[in-house]
Design a protein around this motif. Structure first.
Motif, short mmCIF file in Angstrom:
data_model
loop_
_atom_site.label_atom_id
_atom_site.label_comp_id
_atom_site.label_asym_id
_atom_site.label_seq_id
_atom_site.Cartn_x
_atom_site.Cartn_y
_atom_site.Cartn_z
N ARG A 16 3.41 3.83 -4.26
CA ARG A 16 2.03 3.19 -3.43
C ARG A 16 1.92 4.43 -2.88
O ARG A 16 2.36 5.14 -1.65
N THR A 18 -1.88 4.80 0.58
CA THR A 18 -3.19 4.56 0.61
C THR A 18 -4.34 5.66 0.40
O THR A 18 -3.87 6.46 0.42
N CYS A 40 -5.59 -1.98 -7.73
CA CYS A 40 -5.50 -1.47 -6.80
C CYS A 40 -6.37 -2.48 -5.86
O CYS A 40 -6.28 -3.36 -6.82
N ALA A 56 -9.60 1.51 -10.67
CA ALA A 56 -9.18 2.36 -10.71
C ALA A 56 -7.67 2.38 -11.53
O ALA A 56 -7.47 1.63 -12.68
N MET A 66 -10.51 6.68 -9.24
CA MET A 66 -10.78 5.75 -8.59
C MET A 66 -12.88 5.26 -8.48
O MET A 66 -13.13 6.63 -8.89
N VAL A 80 -8.74 2.14 -0.12
CA VAL A 80 -8.04 1.63 -0.65
C VAL A 80 -6.29 1.55 -1.35
O VAL A 80 -5.79 2.48 -0.89
N TYR A 81 -6.16 0.75 -1.37
CA TYR A 81 -4.14 0.57 -2.08
C TYR A 81 -4.28 0.93 -2.71
O TYR A 81 -4.52 -0.42 -3.57
N TRP A 82 -3.13 1.47 -3.32
CA TRP A 82 -3.12 1.68 -4.98
C TRP A 82 -1.30 1.23 -5.40
O TRP A 82 -0.34 1.63 -4.46
N GLU A 83 -1.30 1.09 -6.63
CA GLU A 83 0.48 1.03 -6.33
C GLU A 83 0.48 1.20 -8.23
O GLU A 83 -0.12 0.63 -9.61
#
Length: 88
Positions: A16, A18, A40, A56, A66, A80-83
């Motif tokens: 995870r 950002t 995301c 994403a 992205m 952007v918060y991604w996992e």
């Protein structure tokens, strides 16, 4: 979904993070593309999510790519918060 009585988790790894949307790619630890997915969400630097769209994808085993929607105000780049979840 976990299976009751299973000996181990079906998840191999979770990554995870950002990034400010001025960066359109993020380097991650290598994953198996056939067993992984990315999700995301976006937040404006002002704190809201109105009008922010994007996506994403895993462009390689070590890169998240992205893209922001056309309506994004680029003078205030969203966060952007991604996992990335990789399964066994």
């Amino acid at each position: 979904m976990a299976v009751i009585g299973a000996a181990s988790s079906p998840i191999k790894s979770i990554q995870r993070g950002t990034t400010q949307a001025t960066t359109y790619s993020v380097t991650i630890n290598a994953v198996d593309l056939g067993k992984s997915f990315v999700s995301c969400s976006f937040k404006s630097a002002y704190g809201g999510t109105d009008g922010i769209s994007g996506a994403a994808s895993l462009s390689s085993s070590t890169t998240i790519q992205m893209a922001l929607g056309a309506s994004v105000n680029y003078t205030n780049y969203p966060i952007v918060y991604w996992e990335v979840i990789e399964y066994v």
